[in-house]
Design an enzyme around this catalytic site. Structure first.
Site, PDB file in Angstrom:
ATOM      1  NE  ARG A 264       0.234   1.474   3.329  1.00 34.43           N
ATOM      2  CZ  ARG A 264       1.181   2.350   3.572  1.00 34.43           C
ATOM      3  NH1 ARG A 264       2.450   1.975   3.701  1.00 34.43           N
ATOM      4  NH2 ARG A 264       0.928   3.645   3.674  1.00 34.43           N
TER       5      ARG A 264
ATOM      6  NE  ARG B 136      -6.076   0.812  -1.704  1.00 29.78           N
ATOM      7  CZ  ARG B 136      -5.447   1.391  -0.667  1.00 29.78           C
ATOM      8  NH1 ARG B 136      -4.170   1.172  -0.448  1.00 29.78           N
ATOM      9  NH2 ARG B 136      -6.110   2.185   0.154  1.00 29.78           N
TER      10      ARG B 136
ATOM     11  CD  GLN C 210      -2.967   2.877   6.803  1.00 32.06           C
ATOM     12  OE1 GLN C 210      -3.564   3.273   7.814  1.00 32.06           O
ATOM     13  NE2 GLN C 210      -3.597   2.683   5.662  1.00 32.06           N
TER      14      GLN C 210
ATOM     15  CG  ASP D 107      -3.001   7.961  -1.805  1.00 26.82           C
ATOM     16  OD1 ASP D 107      -2.645   8.346  -0.676  1.00 26.82           O
ATOM     17  OD2 ASP D 107      -2.952   6.775  -2.173  1.00 26.82           O
TER      18      ASP D 107
ATOM     19  CG  ASN E  52      -2.080  11.680   2.287  1.00 19.24           C
ATOM     20  OD1 ASN E  52      -1.562  10.755   1.641  1.00 19.24           O
ATOM     21  ND2 ASN E  52      -1.725  11.932   3.538  1.00 19.24           N
ATOM     22  CE  LYS E  53      -4.927   5.872   4.383  1.00 21.35           C
ATOM     23  NZ  LYS E  53      -5.914   4.989   3.725  1.00 21.35           N
TER      24      LYS E  53
END
Ligand code: MRU
Length: 363
Positions: free
Chosen positions: A62, A105, A208, A249, A259-260
């Protein structure tokens, strides 16, 4: 599977940089299984494109650049399969596997970027395509590490001595070919003595930060303090953070950054408390076709990820669950966007895609 005792990737000697999550060995794609870290450090060895796509889908590998690299090696496996089945028609036979890798993804644009770059290298004429495609996948992998080192140096130059930084998710060696984007900046700054303290948010629901960033930094002898995601704004309010440094991302043409999940909240809190906000990402994360953040597809993952904690159900039975795993930070909340081609301060007033040339997208 292999255990850490016979760990596959070569470990570079460089100080504070020993972690590698992806390798190509004996004709197979070897991935450190990130679902099991830090409790178990085990590698999976894959030799089909289906297994590569499933490893991306299920988060064995990931992080945007890392899934792009894994997909590039997945295309090599797909070409091997297609050529074994269809000597003449392998270019048509490979299409479905490329599509399934691309769809594994949705948010990280590096995945589509890597597959397009591999497609542009499909050799003309007869003969086995694997050697040429393997060379291209290795080039993508090596160039990612080089880009991260460059970003590390560029980003670290913004930090003053004694900097206290906060990062989110894992944008490190584990999320890239090696060295990391946000953690590359932190590694570089730490190596030149500028970092007083690194904080990592735990990053619910996949943890994460707690599982991967903490493991990676401690393994490389960079001290890190873990905090609950909900503690970050309080730490900023107390004056404990100078910089938030994260990866990305996908970056839209106007500088908005996906992003996350949780990154946007950190950016809002950072602006409210006078904390500077840096995004570090390679050129392969820029998406000129997404005009702004609203055009970026946001991945939703299964409700079970929120419902349970470490395999134990915690949510009240019957509750509805919403689980978007990325968010979008508007460009105006970003102080510096670092790429391997240079840094852009206040990306809302500049055009990040000015860094992008056609040659960078498909070499
Ligand atoms: O769901 P993940 O773990 O793939 O999400 C990763 C992130 O959001 C990272 O911050 C991003 O991909 C940048 S990695 C260099």
């Amino acid at each position: 599977m292999t255990s850490e005792a016979n760990a596959v990737p070569d470990q570079p000697e460089t100080h504070h940089d020993t972690v590698r999550a992806i390798a190509w060995q004996d004709g197979r794609l070897v991935l450190l299984d990130q679902r099991r870290l830090p409790a178990v450090c085990e590698h999976m060895s894959l030799d089909t494109p289906e297994a590569a796509a499933e490893a991306i889908r299920s988060m064995v590998v990931r992080g945007a650049p890392a899934i792009g690299i894994a997909a590039a090696y997945g295309v090599v496996l797909a070409a091997r399969k297609a050529y074994a089945n269809e000597r003449e028609g392998w270019r048509q036979a490979i299409a479905a596997d490329c599509e399934s890798l691309r769809a594994a993804r949705p948010t990280a644009v590096n995945l589509a970027w890597a597959i397009e770059r591999m497609r542009a290298r499909f050799p003309e004429g007869p003969g086995d395509p694997e050697p040429a495609l393997l060379a291209e996948a290795k080039a993508i992998h090596d160039q990612d590490i080089a880009a991260n080192r460059r970003m590390g140096a560029i980003g670290a130059a913004f930090l003053k001595s004694g900097a206290r930084v906060l990062t989110h998710c894992n944008a490190g060696s584990l999320a890239t070919g090696g060295y990391g984007t946000a953690l590359g900046v932190i590694r570089s700054a730490y190596a030149c003595g500028k970092i007083a303290q690194v904080h990592a948010g735990e990053t619910r629901p996949w943890l994460q930060g707690a599982r991967l960033t903490a493991w990676e930094l401690l393994r490389d002898r960079i001290p890190v303090t873990l905090l609950a995601d909900s503690a970050a704004a309080y730490l900023m309010q107390r004056g404990g953070i100078d910089w938030v440094i994260v990866g990305a991302d996908r970056i839209a043409a106007n500088g908005d950054v996906a992003n996350k999940i949780g990154t946007y909240g950190l950016a809002v809190a950072a602006r409210a408390h006078g904390v500077r906000f840096m995004v570090a990402a390679p050129i392969s994360t820029l998406d000129p076709e997404a005009l702004n953040g609203r055009a970026i597809p946001i991945e939703n993952r299964p409700p079970e990820e929120i419902m349970a904690f470490d395999g134990q159900r915690v949510a009240a039975p019957g509750v509805e669950i919403w689980n978007p795993v990325f968010d979008v930070t508007p460009a105006e909340l970003i102080d510096v966007l670092v790429t391997e081609k240079g840094a852009i301060e206040h990306p809302n007033t500049a055009n990040p895609n000015a860094l992008l040339t056609r040659d960078d997208r498909v070499v």
